[in-house]
Motif scaffolding. Structure first.
Motif, mmCIF file in Angstrom:
data_model
loop_
_atom_site.group_PDB
_atom_site.id
_atom_site.type_symbol
_atom_site.label_atom_id
_atom_site.label_comp_id
_atom_site.label_asym_id
_atom_site.label_seq_id
_atom_site.Cartn_x
_atom_site.Cartn_y
_atom_site.Cartn_z
ATOM 1 N N LEU A 167 30.934 66.415 77.895
ATOM 2 C CA LEU A 167 31.258 67.437 76.904
ATOM 3 C C LEU A 167 30.126 67.593 75.896
ATOM 4 N N HIS A 210 38.336 71.344 78.274
ATOM 5 C CA HIS A 210 37.753 70.037 78.576
ATOM 6 C C HIS A 210 38.906 69.105 78.885
ATOM 7 N N SER A 250 39.875 65.173 80.237
ATOM 8 C CA SER A 250 39.286 63.847 80.395
ATOM 9 C C SER A 250 40.376 62.785 80.417
ATOM 10 N N ASN A 309 33.103 60.831 76.158
ATOM 11 C CA ASN A 309 33.007 62.220 76.610
ATOM 12 C C ASN A 309 31.560 62.713 76.647
ATOM 13 N N GLU A 368 36.081 63.481 84.049
ATOM 14 C CA GLU A 368 35.830 64.370 82.923
ATOM 15 C C GLU A 368 35.394 65.715 83.491
ATOM 16 N N THR A 369 36.026 66.781 83.041
ATOM 17 C CA THR A 369 35.749 68.128 83.535
ATOM 18 C C THR A 369 35.620 69.071 82.357
ATOM 19 N N VAL A 370 34.643 69.971 82.428
ATOM 20 C CA VAL A 370 34.457 70.941 81.348
ATOM 21 C C VAL A 370 34.071 72.292 81.933
#
Length: 238
Positions: free
Chosen positions: A109, A150, A152, A106, A138-140
């Motif tokens: 993040l 978050h 993932s 991650n 992966e997105t935040v």
């Protein structure tokens, strides 16, 4: 100039996998500026931002402008020392191959959390897609009021992990059901089928620069840290 300070792989070694959409964006107020009205990228400010990113020890060379839609190169090992960054007025953004992940680290993040401490009034929004046999994303999103999520994992498959509260983010942003539907976001789907990248785009609103070919970043060749190089060698070369 090709950095070999920490690498064990030869500069011309073929890379396994590649990056798709990749950015970590720090959007400071005002947050209602149309992306096409953002100030032009300031290469010197972009350079200073790159130098502040954890895992980057130094900028070695300015490689010139790139469209925001230009993917990072990832054919051979020497490509992995290239990052893209921008400074559009109060907005900052960076993309580095270190952000790629296969579910073990991650990294996006981790950098977002560092940016949160540096820019408490900003919206921190990031997404990265890594193609390495399978697709990993992966997105935040982190908002000034503390709302965050978050997400993932492997789209259309599991495991997929969501931290934080995406519904709190949606409420804080004032996103209506029709706005979610228009962006093809269905929060009733299993988490590994939700369009998290689209939700990240809505978090940037009309200031989202990533869909406009005419908006530019700057490409830099950098010296990544020992830890970052070790992480990339494990991911891109196995």
């Amino acid at each position: 100039m090709t950095d070999t300070k920490y690498w064990t792989s030869a500069p011309d070694r073929t890379v396994r996998g590649s990056l798709g959409l990749c950015h970590l964006t720090v959007a400071q107020p005002p947050l209602d500026i149309d992306a096409r009205s953002l100030p032009a990228n300031d290469p010197e400010q972009a350079r200073q931002f790159v130098e502040s990113v954890d895992g980057i020890e130094a900028v070695l060379d300015d490689l010139g402008p790139r469209s925001v839609q230009t993917p990072l190169p990832s054919s051979v090992r020497s490509d992995l020392d290239i990052v893209h960054a921008a400074a559009w007025g109060g907005m900052r953004a960076v993309c580095t191959p270190v952000f790629a992940d296969d579910g073990n680290g991650n990294p996006l993040l981790g950098e977002a959390e560092r940016m949160r401490k540096r820019f408490p009034a900003a919206r921190i929004v990031g997404h990265v897609t890594y193609y390495g046999g399978m697709e990993h994303t992966e997105t935040v999103v982190m908002l000034p009021d503390g709302a965050m999520f978050h997400a993932s994992g492997w789209p259309d498959d599991e495991p997929f992990v969501v931290l934080g509260d995406p519904y709190a983010v949606i409420a804080s942003l004032g996103l209506s059901s029709w706005m979610l539907t228009a962006a093809d976001i269905d929060m009733d789907q299993p988490v590994h089928e939700v369009e998290w990248a689209s939700l990240a785009g809505l978090a940037l609103g009309q200031s989202d620069p990533w869909g406009w070919e005419e908006i530019q970043t700057t490409a830099f060749r950098v010296q990544h840290s020992d830890l970052s190089v070790s992480s990339m060698e494990g991911l891109y070369f196995g």
